[in-house]
Design a protein around this motif. Structure first.
Motif, PDB file in Angstrom:
ATOM      1  N   GLY A 233       4.477   3.561  -0.954  1.00  0.00           N
ATOM      2  CA  GLY A 233       3.904   4.419   0.074  1.00  0.00           C
ATOM      3  C   GLY A 233       2.999   3.666   1.031  1.00  0.00           C
ATOM      4  O   GLY A 233       2.801   2.449   0.916  1.00  0.00           O
ATOM      5  N   GLY A 234       2.425   4.418   1.981  1.00  0.00           N
ATOM      6  CA  GLY A 234       1.695   3.773   3.068  1.00  0.00           C
ATOM      7  C   GLY A 234       0.234   3.528   2.813  1.00  0.00           C
ATOM      8  O   GLY A 234      -0.420   2.884   3.634  1.00  0.00           O
ATOM      9  N   HIS A 235      -0.338   4.009   1.699  1.00  0.00           N
ATOM     10  CA  HIS A 235      -1.772   3.835   1.444  1.00  0.00           C
ATOM     11  C   HIS A 235      -2.019   2.470   0.788  1.00  0.00           C
ATOM     12  O   HIS A 235      -2.417   2.364  -0.356  1.00  0.00           O
ATOM     13  N   ARG A 236      -1.805   1.416   1.531  1.00  0.00           N
ATOM     14  CA  ARG A 236      -1.962   0.057   1.009  1.00  0.00           C
ATOM     15  C   ARG A 236      -2.015  -0.913   2.178  1.00  0.00           C
ATOM     16  O   ARG A 236      -1.623  -0.598   3.304  1.00  0.00           O
ATOM     17  N   SER A 237      -2.501  -2.100   1.933  1.00  0.00           N
ATOM     18  CA  SER A 237      -2.464  -3.159   2.944  1.00  0.00           C
ATOM     19  C   SER A 237      -1.073  -3.759   2.978  1.00  0.00           C
ATOM     20  O   SER A 237      -0.440  -3.977   1.933  1.00  0.00           O
ATOM     21  N   TRP A 238      -0.589  -4.054   4.174  1.00  0.00           N
ATOM     22  CA  TRP A 238       0.760  -4.588   4.319  1.00  0.00           C
ATOM     23  C   TRP A 238       0.843  -5.411   5.598  1.00  0.00           C
ATOM     24  O   TRP A 238      -0.008  -5.308   6.497  1.00  0.00           O
ATOM     25  N   SER A 239       1.907  -6.194   5.723  1.00  0.00           N
ATOM     26  CA  SER A 239       2.161  -6.979   6.927  1.00  0.00           C
ATOM     27  C   SER A 239       3.651  -7.235   7.028  1.00  0.00           C
ATOM     28  O   SER A 239       4.325  -7.457   6.018  1.00  0.00           O
ATOM     29  N   TYR A 240       4.156  -7.173   8.252  1.00  0.00           N
ATOM     30  CA  TYR A 240       5.593  -7.384   8.495  1.00  0.00           C
ATOM     31  C   TYR A 240       5.750  -8.427   9.589  1.00  0.00           C
ATOM     32  O   TYR A 240       5.055  -8.386  10.616  1.00  0.00           O
TER      33      TYR A 240
ATOM     34  N   GLY B 244      -2.750  -4.234  -7.358  1.00  0.00           N
ATOM     35  CA  GLY B 244      -3.592  -5.425  -7.333  1.00  0.00           C
ATOM     36  C   GLY B 244      -2.835  -6.712  -7.137  1.00  0.00           C
ATOM     37  O   GLY B 244      -3.456  -7.790  -7.032  1.00  0.00           O
ATOM     38  N   ASP B 245      -1.508  -6.668  -7.058  1.00  0.00           N
ATOM     39  CA  ASP B 245      -0.695  -7.873  -6.862  1.00  0.00           C
ATOM     40  C   ASP B 245      -0.176  -7.916  -5.432  1.00  0.00           C
ATOM     41  O   ASP B 245       0.096  -6.879  -4.812  1.00  0.00           O
ATOM     42  N   VAL B 246      -0.011  -9.139  -4.908  1.00  0.00           N
ATOM     43  CA  VAL B 246       0.576  -9.342  -3.589  1.00  0.00           C
ATOM     44  C   VAL B 246       2.081  -9.517  -3.760  1.00  0.00           C
ATOM     45  O   VAL B 246       2.544 -10.437  -4.447  1.00  0.00           O
TER      46      VAL B 246
END
Length: 544
Positions: free
Chosen positions: A109-116, A131-133
């Motif tokens: 889902g969208g409640h997290r840090s992300w990058s594209y 807690g994992d990348v």
């Protein structure tokens, strides 16, 4: 010392748009070209522009169903617009050009840090989960699936209207059409006679059900007041299921840098839903809906027309014997008159002006009748009893067209589900007084052609007083001549569009060439045909 101080920021915002993306809020704002784009958790992104020091919303885009959370927009070098968002617990990259998901990554889902990040060689999506990348990486590979011919719509095309033609140097004239479909979208497209390719210019996705009818008001061509010499401008009205009406301003102009050589700017003007007040009621499931006919009328086919009223303040479309006035400055569609005379679904509506004194409205019932009602200016009254009702057919009526003759009379042509066509010549006799009391219609001539087609007649057009064009589900397009002996078939052409829904016609006059008639047909596909107009028959000796 000696450095130039920048102007201080204003203490208050110059322009504020409240609730642009609902209570869930805005997720990103991007500037691209002359426009500003915003995304939100309402599943939409909006195109805005800055007029003076005020933000103005041009239109709303809903990229795909199920994408409830849009996070960001990316403008690709090839001109594609990528929509980044979340569908349930998946990260989705959506291509606006191809209308498909390029990537769908389960991430929670969208409640997290992300990058594209994307490049011609590879694409990567990184996110934090528990807690994992986590890293998702995709190498660029040639696609196995090749699109031979891109589709215009996902389902049947229900209606089509021609906006006009745009002249492009070094190319054949590009015809601009608007199509409405069962897939809930309307499409503005350019069709070239030279390449025979239809290129979508813009997609309108504001409808929540099928788009059943289209109407254009005030097309403005090159050289007309209010527009330049390189394009077209018009108001587009679309009507469809769930009693919904949408209005847009279309601006089509030359753009040599684009694939189609034409750019189309769409500005959303107004919208209206007859059932909107009902849906806001609490506990409506316990109540009885008192206006069920709107659902029947819009859930089936939809009669619709639009005309310019002599009053300079409004363009007035007419829908199912409801008259709406458009106030473009305030962006509102106002219901000003309605009638429940027919008590049945009205399939087609045509409006025509007579001497700018009255507005005459011709409508069709699904069972045999053609009715003509009267509206007077400057204020629309309630629609009353029809001035004239003609028993024209023995079965449901599916097509209607009104043509004004040079003598000021009116030809009304209609086609039926039993394959017959009917033509009558009307004359308007105006009454006197402010209410135009005593205004009546006289039938001068009538002619019918039973079994003109082997199936439903779903398209009919009067090209000139002696020429009539009809199209049917039997996939035949027939040209008729109206003479002393009735309707005679001049030619018949077979077209390739199954389940014909509608046709639109226009004429093109070029120097040194005979007058050409064009028509576009829609149904399970789209097809454009043209032919040369036959010469007019000689006048009888008494009229020479």
């Amino acid at each position: 010392a000696g450095t130039r101080r920048s102007a201080p920021w204003p203490a208050t915002p110059l322009s504020v748009l409240f609730g642009l993306h609902g209570k869930m809020g805005v997720t990103s704002v991007t500037c691209h070209g002359d426009y500003i784009y915003s995304t939100g958790r309402d599943g939409c992104y909006r195109q805005l522009r800055l007029r003076g020091q005020q933000l103005e919303v041009l239109r709303k885009h809903r990229p795909c169903k199920g994408l409830q959370w849009i996070e960001e927009l990316r403008f690709a070098p090839d001109g594609d617009l990528l929509v980044l968002g979340f569908h349930a617990d998946n990260f989705v990259v959506w291509s606006s050009r191809t209308g498909e998901k390029l990537h769908c990554v389960p991430c929670g889902g969208g409640h997290r840090s992300w990058s594209y990040c994307s490049s011609p060689e590879t694409e990567a999506f990184a996110f934090i989960k528990c807690g994992d990348v986590m890293l998702y990486r995709c190498e660029a590979e040639p696609r196995e699936q090749q699109v031979l011919l891109a589709s215009l719509h996902g389902r049947e095309i229900a209606c089509v209207r021609r906006l006009g033609a745009v002249e492009v140097p070094g190319r054949a004239a590009l015809n601009i059409f608007v199509t409405g479909s069962e897939d809930t979208t309307a499409c503005v497209l350019a069709l070239s006679e030279g390449s025979r390719a239809a290129v979508p210019l813009a997609r309108l996705s504001d409808h929540i059900s099928s788009v059943r009818a289209l109407a254009l008001a005030g097309p403005v061509g090159p050289g007309d007041e209010g527009f330049g010499d390189e394009g077209l401008s018009a108001l587009l009205f679309s009507a469809g299921g769930r009693a919904q009406i949408e209005c847009y301003r279309l601006l089509c102009s030359r753009d040599p840098a684009s694939e189609s050589a034409v750019a189309c700017q769409v500005i959303h003007v107004a919208s209206h839903r007859l059932d909107e007040h009902w849906e806001r009621k609490k506990n409506r499931h316990k109540l009885v809906k008192m206006d069920p006919e709107t659902r029947t009328a819009h859930g089936g086919k939809c009669g619709w027309t639009c005309w310019k009223h002599p009053s300079p303040t409004a363009d007035c479309p007419l829908l199912l014997h409801r008259v709406f006035g458009l106030l473009e400055a305030t962006q509102k569609l106002v219901l000003v008159a309605e009638s429940f005379h027919h008590q049945r679904c009205v399939l087609k509506v045509e409006a025509f002006l007579h001497m700018e004194a009255t507005t005459l409205v011709a409508s069709l019932l699904p069972l045999t009748k053609v009715s003509v009602a009267l509206l007077t200016k400057p204020v629309f009254p309630a629609l009353g009893t029809p001035l004239l009702t003609i028993m024209a057919h023995s079965c449901g009526v599916n097509s209607l067209h009104v043509h004004e003759t040079p003598e000021g009379q009116y030809l009304v042509a209609s086609g039926s589900d039993d394959g017959s066509i009917h033509l009558c010549l009307l004359e308007v006799a105006l009454g006197r007084g402010e209410a135009m009391a005593g205004t009546c219609l006289r039938v001068l001539e009538r002619v019918a052609r039973p079994c003109a087609h082997a199936a439903h007649v779903t398209g009919i057009r009067v090209l000139r007083p002696d020429l009539l064009l009809s199209a049917s589900v039997d996939q035949r397009l027939t040209l008729w001549r109206w003479g002393p002996d009735g309707l005679d078939a001049l030619s018949t052409t077979f077209f390739h569009v199954p389940d014909l829904a509608e046709l639109d016609c226009w004429e093109v006059a070029e120097a040194g060439r005979e007058l050409q008639y064009y028509c576009v047909l829609c149904g399970q596909g789209l097809e454009m045909l043209h032919g040369t107009a036959p010469p007019k028959p000689p006048l009888p000796e008494a009229h020479q």
